[in-house]
Write an enzyme that holds these catalytic residues in place. Structure first.
Site, PDB file in Angstrom:
ATOM      1  N   PRO A  20       0.824  -1.213   0.000  1.00 42.55           N
ATOM      2  CA  PRO A  20       0.000   0.000   0.000  1.00 42.55           C
ATOM      3  C   PRO A  20       0.854   1.258   0.000  1.00 42.55           C
ATOM      4  O   PRO A  20       1.892   1.297   0.674  1.00 42.55           O
ATOM      5  CB  PRO A  20      -0.821  -0.109   1.289  1.00 42.55           C
ATOM      6  N   GLY A  40       3.693   4.057   5.155  1.00 41.94           N
ATOM      7  CA  GLY A  40       4.827   3.828   6.055  1.00 41.94           C
ATOM      8  C   GLY A  40       5.530   2.509   5.803  1.00 41.94           C
ATOM      9  O   GLY A  40       6.437   2.134   6.547  1.00 41.94           O
ATOM     10  N   LEU A  41       5.132   1.798   4.726  1.00 44.93           N
ATOM     11  CA  LEU A  41       5.721   0.481   4.479  1.00 44.93           C
ATOM     12  C   LEU A  41       6.776   0.493   3.369  1.00 44.93           C
ATOM     13  O   LEU A  41       7.173  -0.563   2.869  1.00 44.93           O
ATOM     14  CB  LEU A  41       4.620  -0.536   4.156  1.00 44.93           C
ATOM     15  N   GLY A  42       7.225   1.664   2.996  1.00 46.05           N
ATOM     16  CA  GLY A  42       8.368   1.750   2.078  1.00 46.05           C
ATOM     17  C   GLY A  42       8.041   1.458   0.628  1.00 46.05           C
ATOM     18  O   GLY A  42       8.915   0.983  -0.119  1.00 46.05           O
ATOM     19  N   SER A  61       7.599   3.415  -1.973  1.00 43.58           N
ATOM     20  CA  SER A  61       8.383   4.136  -2.994  1.00 43.58           C
ATOM     21  C   SER A  61       9.808   3.575  -3.071  1.00 43.58           C
ATOM     22  O   SER A  61      10.366   3.434  -4.158  1.00 43.58           O
ATOM     23  CB  SER A  61       8.404   5.639  -2.718  1.00 43.58           C
ATOM     24  N   ALA A  62      10.372   3.209  -1.923  1.00 41.39           N
ATOM     25  CA  ALA A  62      11.730   2.652  -1.947  1.00 41.39           C
ATOM     26  C   ALA A  62      11.738   1.291  -2.641  1.00 41.39           C
ATOM     27  O   ALA A  62      12.662   0.977  -3.412  1.00 41.39           O
ATOM     28  CB  ALA A  62      12.266   2.519  -0.523  1.00 41.39           C
ATOM     29  N   ALA A  63      10.692   0.491  -2.404  1.00 40.26           N
ATOM     30  CA  ALA A  63      10.635  -0.838  -3.041  1.00 40.26           C
ATOM     31  C   ALA A  63      10.513  -0.676  -4.556  1.00 40.26           C
ATOM     32  O   ALA A  63      11.177  -1.381  -5.325  1.00 40.26           O
ATOM     33  CB  ALA A  63       9.465  -1.641  -2.473  1.00 40.26           C
ATOM     34  N   ASP A  86      14.767   3.310   4.317  1.00 42.19           N
ATOM     35  CA  ASP A  86      13.851   2.540   3.458  1.00 42.19           C
ATOM     36  C   ASP A  86      14.597   1.871   2.297  1.00 42.19           C
ATOM     37  O   ASP A  86      14.485   0.656   2.116  1.00 42.19           O
ATOM     38  CB  ASP A  86      12.726   3.441   2.921  1.00 42.19           C
TER      39      ASP A  86
HETATM   40  C1  MEV Z   1      11.077   6.335   7.058  1.00 41.59           C
HETATM   41  O1  MEV Z   1      10.192   5.264   6.729  1.00 41.59           O
HETATM   42  C2  MEV Z   1      10.529   7.202   8.075  1.00 41.59           C
HETATM   43  C3  MEV Z   1      11.314   8.407   8.514  1.00 41.59           C
HETATM   44  O2  MEV Z   1      12.172   8.039   9.587  1.00 41.59           O
HETATM   45  C4  MEV Z   1      12.096   9.120   7.418  1.00 41.59           C
HETATM   46  C5  MEV Z   1      13.464   8.550   7.132  1.00 41.59           C
HETATM   47  O3  MEV Z   1      14.111   7.981   8.018  1.00 41.59           O
HETATM   48  O4  MEV Z   1      13.905   8.709   5.988  1.00 41.59           O
HETATM   49  C6  MEV Z   1      10.278   9.378   9.038  1.00 41.59           C
END
Ligand code: MEV
Length: 307
Positions: free
Chosen positions: A90, A94-96, A98-100, A141
């Protein structure tokens, strides 16, 4: 044509402090984002990403959601590409996600061009994409999704933790999205306004992560759960929780979770609860009755990979 994928991630301890070079305890989760790429001769980049609501079109015709893809393509020297992104993770939760997506995309592009696909190179290039998406990123992430497993991340370095029988996580989306860019900027302003208070927060979280590392090595998951509870309270103290997240956290704990907290930037997105076989169903049932979109996940030992 080349396809690569990368997992989701959940921060167990230490979000927000990573940006100030504190350590973070983080876990890759077994939900993945996939990127399929093939080269085009006409120099165009044609992007399809149905899970992000982007129908097949030249990249300049998409009105949003393309900065990451542009940066990833730029990182391999540009050129024409057909790119299809699919994701089970999703977004804005907060589950990353965009990084994935960026890690999978960069690995696929590099593999297609026969460039270096070392994990460190992928993580670093994906970190550049994160700066574009989130204003600034600690790198947690992109490193967590690139390396996989359970690890401690700090300032561009990652240490894999060898854990036996790592418990499951129930992740429940509280119904509000989380805007990392805005929250990270707010937290920085809070740090400038109240430096002493913020220094205490950093110190406390550093200790929680150190204790968390020990708890993981000893397989003491109840202890880890307790530390996650403490971390949630600390995050509340700097103003990155919200009523919906607090309600979910309380309900998960009341249903037998070993620990529960917000994960990622906060003010929306996902609550993660550390569960055993007994509490798993209770936590799942309670949070879904409260309207939570639930995802059960195990640790993903594998990070970014070619499919
Ligand atoms: C990362 O998922 C959440 C934050 O800590 C930002 C970061 O560390 O880049 C808020």
């Amino acid at each position: 044509m080349t396809t690569a994928s990368a997992p989701a991630k959940a921060i167990l301890l230490g979000e927000h402090t990573a940006l100030y070079k504190n350590p973070v305890l983080v876990m890759a989760l077994d939900r993945r984002a996939y990127a399929e790429v093939s080269r085009r001769d006409d120099g165009q980049v044609i992007l399809t990403a149905p899970d992000l609501g982007l129908e097949k079109a030249p990249i300049e015709r998409h009105r949003r959601g393309t900065a990451l893809v542009r940066k990833a393509v730029e990182s391999v020297g540009g050129g024409g590409w057909d790119i299809e992104v699919r994701s089970d993770i999703p977004i804005a939760s907060g589950l990353g996600s965009s990084a994935a997506i960026s890690a999978a995309l960069i690995m696929a592009l590099r593999a297609e061009l026969r460039q270096d696909t070392g994990v460190k190179e992928i993580a670093e290039a994906s970190w550049e994409c994160e700066h574009v998406v989130h204003s600034k990123s600690s790198g947690v992430d992109p490193f967590a999704v690139s390396y996989g497993g359970l690890s401690v991340y700090q300032d561009g370095g990652i240490e894999a933790l060898d854990a036996d029988d790592c418990p499951k996580v129930v992740a429940a989306h509280c119904g509000k999205d989380s805007d990392t860019w805005e929250i990270v900027e707010d937290v920085d302003r809070e740090r400038e306004r109240k430096p002493e208070r913020f220094a205490k927060f950093l110190k406390l979280c550093g200790m929680l992560v150190e204790d968390g590392r020990r708890a993981v090595m000893e397989g003491d998951w109840r202890k880890l759960g307790g530390l996650m509870n403490d971390n949630h309270e600390a995050l509340k103290g700097i103003g990155v929780s919200c009523r919906e997240l607090d309600d979910f956290v309380e309900a998960a704990r009341g249903s037998g979770a070993m620990g529960a907290k917000l994960t990622g930037a906060g003010r929306g997105g996902v609550v993660i609860a550390l569960v055993d076989e007994y509490s798993k169903w209770n936590v799942h049932k309670t949070l879904s009755k409260m309207g939570g979109k639930i995802m059960e996940a195990d640790v993903s030992e594998e990070g970014v990979r070619l499919e």
